[in-house]
Design an enzyme around this catalytic site. Structure first.
Site, PDB file in Angstrom:
ATOM      1  N   GLU A  19     -18.870  34.091 -44.128  1.00  0.00           N
ATOM      2  CA  GLU A  19     -20.323  33.521 -44.309  1.00  0.00           C
ATOM      3  C   GLU A  19     -20.660  32.817 -45.627  1.00  0.00           C
ATOM      4  OE1 GLU A  19     -22.211  37.157 -43.269  1.00  0.00           O
ATOM      5  OE2 GLU A  19     -22.071  36.799 -41.198  1.00  0.00           O
ATOM      6  N   LYS A  33     -15.304  35.153 -47.678  1.00  0.00           N
ATOM      7  CA  LYS A  33     -16.107  36.424 -48.015  1.00  0.00           C
ATOM      8  C   LYS A  33     -15.348  37.584 -47.080  1.00  0.00           C
ATOM      9  CE  LYS A  33     -20.461  38.657 -46.317  1.00  0.00           C
ATOM     10  NZ  LYS A  33     -21.610  38.481 -45.623  1.00  0.00           N
ATOM     11  N   GLN A  34     -14.751  37.166 -46.045  1.00  0.00           N
ATOM     12  CA  GLN A  34     -13.987  38.207 -45.151  1.00  0.00           C
ATOM     13  C   GLN A  34     -13.151  37.580 -44.327  1.00  0.00           C
ATOM     14  OE1 GLN A  34     -17.810  39.066 -43.186  1.00  0.00           O
ATOM     15  NE2 GLN A  34     -16.683  39.542 -41.545  1.00  0.00           N
ATOM     16  N   TRP A  69     -21.372  41.174 -34.071  1.00  0.00           N
ATOM     17  CA  TRP A  69     -20.000  41.306 -33.420  1.00  0.00           C
ATOM     18  C   TRP A  69     -19.568  42.465 -33.664  1.00  0.00           C
ATOM     19  CZ3 TRP A  69     -15.544  38.759 -36.012  1.00  0.00           C
ATOM     20  CH2 TRP A  69     -15.621  39.011 -37.434  1.00  0.00           C
ATOM     21  N   ASP A  70     -19.937  43.037 -34.743  1.00  0.00           N
ATOM     22  CA  ASP A  70     -19.209  44.374 -35.181  1.00  0.00           C
ATOM     23  C   ASP A  70     -18.704  45.266 -33.859  1.00  0.00           C
ATOM     24  OD1 ASP A  70     -21.011  43.244 -37.032  1.00  0.00           O
ATOM     25  OD2 ASP A  70     -21.086  45.232 -38.243  1.00  0.00           O
TER      26      ASP A  70
HETATM   27  C1  BGC Z   1     -21.062  40.447 -42.436  1.00  0.00           C
HETATM   28  C2  BGC Z   1     -20.984  40.178 -40.907  1.00  0.00           C
HETATM   29  C3  BGC Z   1     -21.338  41.403 -40.302  1.00  0.00           C
HETATM   30  C4  BGC Z   1     -22.576  42.051 -40.914  1.00  0.00           C
HETATM   31  C5  BGC Z   1     -23.188  43.420 -40.292  1.00  0.00           C
HETATM   32  C6  BGC Z   1     -22.200  40.841 -42.895  1.00  0.00           C
HETATM   33  O1  BGC Z   1     -22.140  41.129 -44.170  1.00  0.00           O
HETATM   34  O2  BGC Z   1     -20.700  39.168 -42.873  1.00  0.00           O
HETATM   35  O3  BGC Z   1     -19.736  39.616 -40.374  1.00  0.00           O
HETATM   36  O4  BGC Z   1     -21.447  41.218 -38.781  1.00  0.00           O
HETATM   37  O5  BGC Z   1     -22.365  42.230 -42.177  1.00  0.00           O
HETATM   38  O6  BGC Z   1     -22.120  44.384 -40.535  1.00  0.00           O
END
Ligand code: BGC
Length: 769
Positions: A479, A591-592, A340-341
């Site tokens: 996550e 986490k984010q 999704w980045d």
């Molecule tokens: C993040 C995801 C991201 C992926 C690739 C993961 O650590 O939690 O949101 O899409 O890294 O950058």
């Protein structure tokens, strides 16, 4: 090449520190992250910035070259799919009687590398005095052309300072037998095929050496190899040049060799000077359209330029079969997979500064729609569920397991549960169409993506006894928490997706009825189904407290252990490592950005004080365990008027790839974080929002930023926006396109053709939020 041209020598880097990133000497601990940071790329070829000086047997170390879309699978039962590196075409050695010229670790101080982001080229310079018999000054240049993306160029200039000895120079490829199966190796052409995925690769190449401007005949030639001998004398200048032309074929019976030879032939015909000039001109155009100039904060200026350099080098508007992986083409972390980045953190930049590239990236998703339909169907739902990790076929390529920091095997559930990706793709489609007005794209591809993703959510959300629709058992952007119910980000984005699908159905029906009839027939869409979608959108649970507007990140989140993250300030490992997985999962540690990401994407869902309320609740609970997180927080902080916090987040984001101490960039730069830097500056500090009737800006520059100037494109128009902090004013110029409306600080203004609008956006002394 003739004598006078030689005198001019090979081009060098610019001197402006706003455009160059330099490194002196050599630190083995930083080597891998430096290779990522100094990678050069044109969206088709990506070449890591390996030094021209190594401590080992060779003094030019292999530079990994990645080719966009060159994926292979392991062919095993649990097949993994990843980018396969192509052979390193940059290998170059100087040999003396006693063996290759080596460079010792203690002798590295004279070695400089410069990434000149304005020119899109990597330069190095160093002196080699390993042997008492020979002293050489070496300067190098390498680039991946963005005017012809098949082309790579390497130039090496050797100036003999001392010594009259016999030397040999050898140019070859390294790793020709690694990863790919060799089809043929000729003097000037290698072709390979992947083991399992049916792709082919051709690399055509040519090398030459001139001594004081005169071509030297090679003493020996072999497959992809040349060598030359001569006797040095002080003052002599030897110039080596090598081209490579790379072509990928996605069909096993289509030989890419002839096209690679053609491309090489054209480059040879025009010569390296013209290739360099065309490349620089193409970068000049990219910088014209996308640069963000900041006066008053030189550090922030460099961070922005670094981000813009990698963003402009990551996309290829000519190839609809590839997208941008989480590390772009600068390293192999995440195997080149697309997340999704791309849609959430990269597309905004491309949509507003390079719509052709944005369209291509969305067409990649359109071409893989069948894979998304198959994934939804296999899991028992309708419509399109895009893969969490995507490569080239549309299949979900998320690995199923990973070894955790405590050496335990951890199941990765994202491939099954992290489903917000479908809404994220729909979001990017909508933003693109809104910002460009590209109806042809909407009719060909965008509408189908919106309808199929909307359909997915309408089948995914299930009505329960409470009369509401619920989405159970997902992973949101955070996550750390798996198998959650009614994740706010997922549900609100799903609702938004369904509503936009309904909007598109209505729009097509009204304006393009013929297209609507054919698309509805193709998708088997009937009015009763559309009514069911509406019903889901109106009854989906979103976990928002009606009084305060505070979202619960997922059902039951508020009951989890509340941990004060300020007690862990200064930690060097992620919070899930500090606390352990189980305790993290049972806590409110995020986490984010999750609710904060929702606030960044759909601010209209946060009326009144709700934006502030949600941000102040979730921001302290976020551990930023993903590189995506700080920039999104910065964007929201800036919009809320907390420019100081936003600037802190900008610096934190830039440090991920630029800090000298950081090793996280070993496996490639974090392209989404770099996209986030642009978003933070333009959506955050400039306060840009896209509206149906035009564009609005509401600047909130941080203290110390005297001005910020940037360009964007909107519905065929080219705009230049200059924000002046001292005067609290905006100058907007419509450089091309039809008159439009521009809202500044809440007030609409007409913006005429080729005219400049100058307005105050805030009265001096007024509060800034
Ligand atoms: C993040 C995801 C991201 C992926 C690739 C993961 O650590 O939690 O949101 O899409 O890294 O950058």
């Amino acid at each position: 090449m003739t004598g006078p041209e030689m005198k001019a020598g090979i081009p060098g880097p610019g001197a402006d520190p706003g455009w160059t990133f330099c490194l002196d000497g050599y630190d083995p601990l930083l080597e891998n992250s430096v290779e990522s940071r100094f990678a050069i790329s044109n969206g088709f070829l990506g070449i890591r910035g390996a030094r021209a000086t190594s401590r080992g047997q060779r003094w030019i170390v292999p530079a990994r070259t990645y080719v966009a879309g060159l994926f292979d699978t392991s062919g095993t039962e649990h097949a993994t799919t990843g980018l396969v590196p192509a052979a390193d075409w940059l290998r170059f050695r100087i040999m003396m009687a006693g063996g290759p010229l080596l460079h010792h670790p203690g002798d590295m101080s004279s070695h400089h590398m410069t990434l000149d982001v304005r020119q899109g080229a990597l330069f190095s310079a160093g002196r080699h005095f390993d042997s008492p018999d020979l002293g050489i000054q070496v300067r190098t240049l390498r680039l991946a052309s963005i005017s012809d993306r098949a082309l790579g160029l390497q130039l090496i200039q050797m100036e003999i300072e001392q010594g009259e000895v016999d030397v040999a120079v050898e140019a070859s490829f390294e790793g020709v037998e690694l990863g790919l199966v060799i089809d043929r190796l000729d003097q000037d052409l290698g072709t390979w095929r992947t083991r399992h995925s049916g792709k082919r690769l051709a690399m055509a190449t040519t090398s030459s050496l001139q001594i004081d401007g005169r071509d030297l005949e090679p003493a020996a030639r072999g497959p992809l190899t040349w060598s030359w001998n001569w006797k040095t004398r002080p003052g002599q200048i030897a110039t080596f040049q090598r081209f490579v032309a790379v072509v990928r074929s996605d069909a096993p019976d289509l030989d890419p060799g002839p096209e690679a030879r053609d491309k090489l032939g054209s480059a040879r015909h025009v010569g390296w000077q013209d290739v360099v000039a065309a490349h620089k001109a193409a970068w000049g155009r990219r910088w014209h359209n996308s640069d963000v100039e900041v006066d008053g904060d030189a550090k922030a200026q460099r961070m922005l330029r670094f981000a813009l350099y990698h963003l402009n080098g990551a996309a290829n508007p000519a190839d609809e079969r590839v997208s941008i992986g989480a590390r772009a083409l600068t390293g192999d972390n995440y195997h080149g997979h697309v997340f999704w980045d791309t849609e959430i953190f990269l597309l905004p930049f491309y949509i507003l500064t390079w719509p052709e590239a944005a369209r291509t990236l969305l067409m990649y998703r359109f071409h893989l729609l069948n894979g998304a339909r198959a994934k939804a169907a296999a899991m028992g739902w309708r419509g399109a569920l895009y893969p969490w990790e995507s490569a080239d076929t549309g299949a979900d390529v998320t690995p199923e397991q990973v070894i955790g920091p405590d050496h335990r095997v951890i199941a990765i559930l994202c491939g099954k549960l992290e489903q917000h990706i479908s809404a994220d793709v729909a979001y990017a489609v909508w933003q693109y169409w809104q910002a460009t007005g590209d109806d042809a794209f909407l009719l060909e591809a965008g509408a189908e993506i919106l309808l199929e993703t909307g359909r997915f959510w309408a089948s995914r959300a299930q009505r329960e006894a409470d009369g509401r629709c619920h989405i159970r058992g997902v992973i949101g952007p955070d996550e750390y928490h798996e198998h959650v119910d009614d994740n706010a980000y997922t549900n609100v984005m799903a609702r938004w997706n369904i509503r936009r699908a309904l909007d598109i159905a209505a729009l097509l029906r009204e304006h393009w009825p013929v297209r609507w009839i054919s698309l509805a027939r193709h998708l088997g869409l009937e009015d009763a189904e559309l009514a069911q979608w509406l019903d889901v959108a109106e009854t989906i649970a979103i976990g928002r407290d009606p009084e305060t507007g505070l979202f619960e990140q997922f059902s039951g989140y508020f009951a989890l252990e509340d941990i004060d993250l300020s007690h862990y300030a200064g930690r060097s490992v992620p919070m899930d490592v500090v606390l352990g997985r189980e305790r993290t999962q049972a806590s409110q540690v995020v986490k984010q950005s999750d609710v904060v990401a929702l606030l960044g994407l759909l601010p209209e869902e946060f009326a009144g004080a709700a934006a502030e309320t949600n941000f102040r609740y979730y921001e302290p609970r976020c551990s930023h365990g993903s590189s995506l997180s700080p920039a999104m927080h910065g964007l929201v902080a800036a919009r809320l008027g907390d420019a100081e916090m936003a600037l802190r987040y900008l610096r934190q984001t830039a440090a991920i790839d630029l800090a000298e101490t950081h090793v996280a960039a070993d496996g490639g730069i974090h392209i989404a974080a770099l996209g986030g830097i642009w978003m933070l500056a333009v959506f955050g500090f400039a306060g840009l929002t896209l509206r149906n009737d035009g564009i609005a800006i509401d600047p909130r520059l941080p203290a110390g930023w005297d001005s910020m100037v940037f360009r964007i494109q909107w519905r065929g128009r080219h705009l230049k926006i200059a924000i002046d902090q001292a005067n609290q004013s905006v100058e907007a110029t419509l450089e091309a396109g039809e008159p439009m409306a521009l809202t500044v600080g809440g007030d609409p203004h007409p913006l005429g053709r080729a005219a400049m609008l100058a307005v105050r956006f805030r009265k001096p002394g007024a509060a800034s939020c």
